[in-house]
Enzyme design. Structure first.
Site, short mmCIF file in Angstrom:
data_model
loop_
_atom_site.label_atom_id
_atom_site.label_comp_id
_atom_site.label_asym_id
_atom_site.label_seq_id
_atom_site.Cartn_x
_atom_site.Cartn_y
_atom_site.Cartn_z
N LEU A 168 0.88 -1.16 0.00
CA LEU A 168 0.00 0.00 0.00
C LEU A 168 0.91 1.21 0.00
O LEU A 168 1.94 1.21 0.70
CB LEU A 168 -0.88 0.03 1.25
CG LEU A 168 -1.96 -1.04 1.39
CD1 LEU A 168 -2.63 -0.94 2.76
CD2 LEU A 168 -3.00 -0.90 0.30
N ASP A 169 0.58 2.25 -0.75
CA ASP A 169 1.49 3.38 -0.75
C ASP A 169 1.45 4.11 0.59
O ASP A 169 0.58 3.85 1.44
CB ASP A 169 1.26 4.31 -1.94
CG ASP A 169 0.03 5.18 -1.83
OD1 ASP A 169 -0.34 5.76 -2.86
OD2 ASP A 169 -0.56 5.31 -0.73
N ALA A 170 2.39 5.01 0.80
CA ALA A 170 2.58 5.62 2.12
C ALA A 170 1.32 6.33 2.61
O ALA A 170 1.02 6.31 3.81
CB ALA A 170 3.77 6.58 2.10
N ARG A 184 -1.12 2.29 -8.02
CA ARG A 184 -1.97 3.42 -7.60
C ARG A 184 -3.27 3.48 -8.41
O ARG A 184 -3.78 4.55 -8.73
CB ARG A 184 -1.20 4.73 -7.73
CG ARG A 184 0.03 4.79 -6.83
CD ARG A 184 0.84 6.07 -7.04
NE ARG A 184 0.11 7.25 -6.62
CZ ARG A 184 0.05 7.72 -5.39
NH1 ARG A 184 0.68 7.08 -4.41
NH2 ARG A 184 -0.62 8.80 -5.10
N THR A 240 -1.80 5.64 1.87
CA THR A 240 -2.97 4.78 1.92
C THR A 240 -2.90 3.94 3.20
O THR A 240 -1.85 3.39 3.53
CB THR A 240 -3.04 3.85 0.70
OG1 THR A 240 -3.13 4.64 -0.48
CG2 THR A 240 -4.24 2.92 0.79
#
Length: 262
Positions: free
Chosen positions: A111-113, A196, A115
């Protein structure tokens, strides 16, 4: 695994009892009722022996993990934490959570930072590889807070499909949860592993994401787990996850490709 009773392996009842499935007597009843399979074949004899290192066993169609050294943990990842065990830029990473466990745990996918939400940590490399691989297409459910008031027409557009720079994409499901005061809550269900993808889809229909959380990963639900907390998977959750991973464990690896869902 050492300590075989004979060169032919260990009794099935002993193996499943050690794995915490049920008592040996109950397991014998399961065998009589035809509820246990080894490598896809229903077991009919009470004296069946297995090799815990190589045989795949399921009870009532749900996979069983025989290796008790494997650990499976659910994390509700906070925003601001990168999905890495060592960030080259010095940002907060997953070690703050994995250091609590004796085993060396790895994240399944990313998961990106910015999220938050459900992330699986495990030392089961085979399961992690299969579930995180983009070709496998595990279903994920996200809730996004977006700018603007989303209409029913926009929801329909998300499920019918839109064109992005890297090709067309359609949500498996989409629904509007709430809209008021210039913002909306949208739930998206996707199996895509493209980078994303949720943020790009919603931006493409004119509603940039301001907050994003992953609530579900395959059969796992975040439930009431607080942000920044971990818990071990229940036996039911683990069985469902293993069953899912074994369904398509022959996915070929694409070098250098790693899933980043949101």
């Amino acid at each position: 695994m050492s300590g075989f009773e004979t060169p032919e392996g260990i009794r099935l009842q002993k193996v499943l009892s050690a794995a915490g499935v049920a008592s040996r007597r109950v397991i014998e009843q399961y065998i009589v009722e035809g509820r246990i399979r080894v490598n896809g074949e229903t077991v009919t004899e009470l004296g069946r022996r297995v090799d815990p290192e190589t045989d795949l066993i399921d009870v009532d169609g749900t996979a069983v993990q025989l290796d008790v050294t494997k650990r499976y943990v659910m994390l509700n990842k906070p925003t601001g934490v990168v999905s890495s065990l060592r960030d080259e830029n010095g940002r907060p990473d997953l070690r703050v959570f994995t250091d609590d466990y004796e085993e060396r745990l790895y994240n399944v996918g990313r998961l990106d930072a910015e999220t938050s939400g459900l992330l699986v940590l495990t030392n089961d490399g085979d399961l992690a590889h299969v579930l995180a691989h983009p070709s496998f297409g595990v279903t994920k459910v996200y809730i996004a807070k977006v700018e603007g008031e989303v209409t029913a027409q926009t929801i329909s557009k998300l499920t019918k499909g839109i064109d992005l720079d890297d090709g067309p994409i359609a949500a498996d499901k989409a629904r509007l949860l709430d809209t008021s005061r210039g913002s909306s809550l949208v739930e998206l269900t996707l199996h895509s592993g493209r980078n994303r993808i949720v943020r790009r889809m919603l931006a493409a229909v004119g509603h940039p994401v301001t907050e994003l959380v992953r609530r579900q990963f395959g059969p796992l639900h975040l439930g009431t787990l607080p942000v920044g907390k971990t818990r071990e998977l229940t036996k039911i959750e683990l069985g469902a996850l293993l069953t899912l991973s074994r369904r398509d464990s022959g996915v070929a690896e694409a070098p250098g490709e790693q899933q980043e869902n949101e």
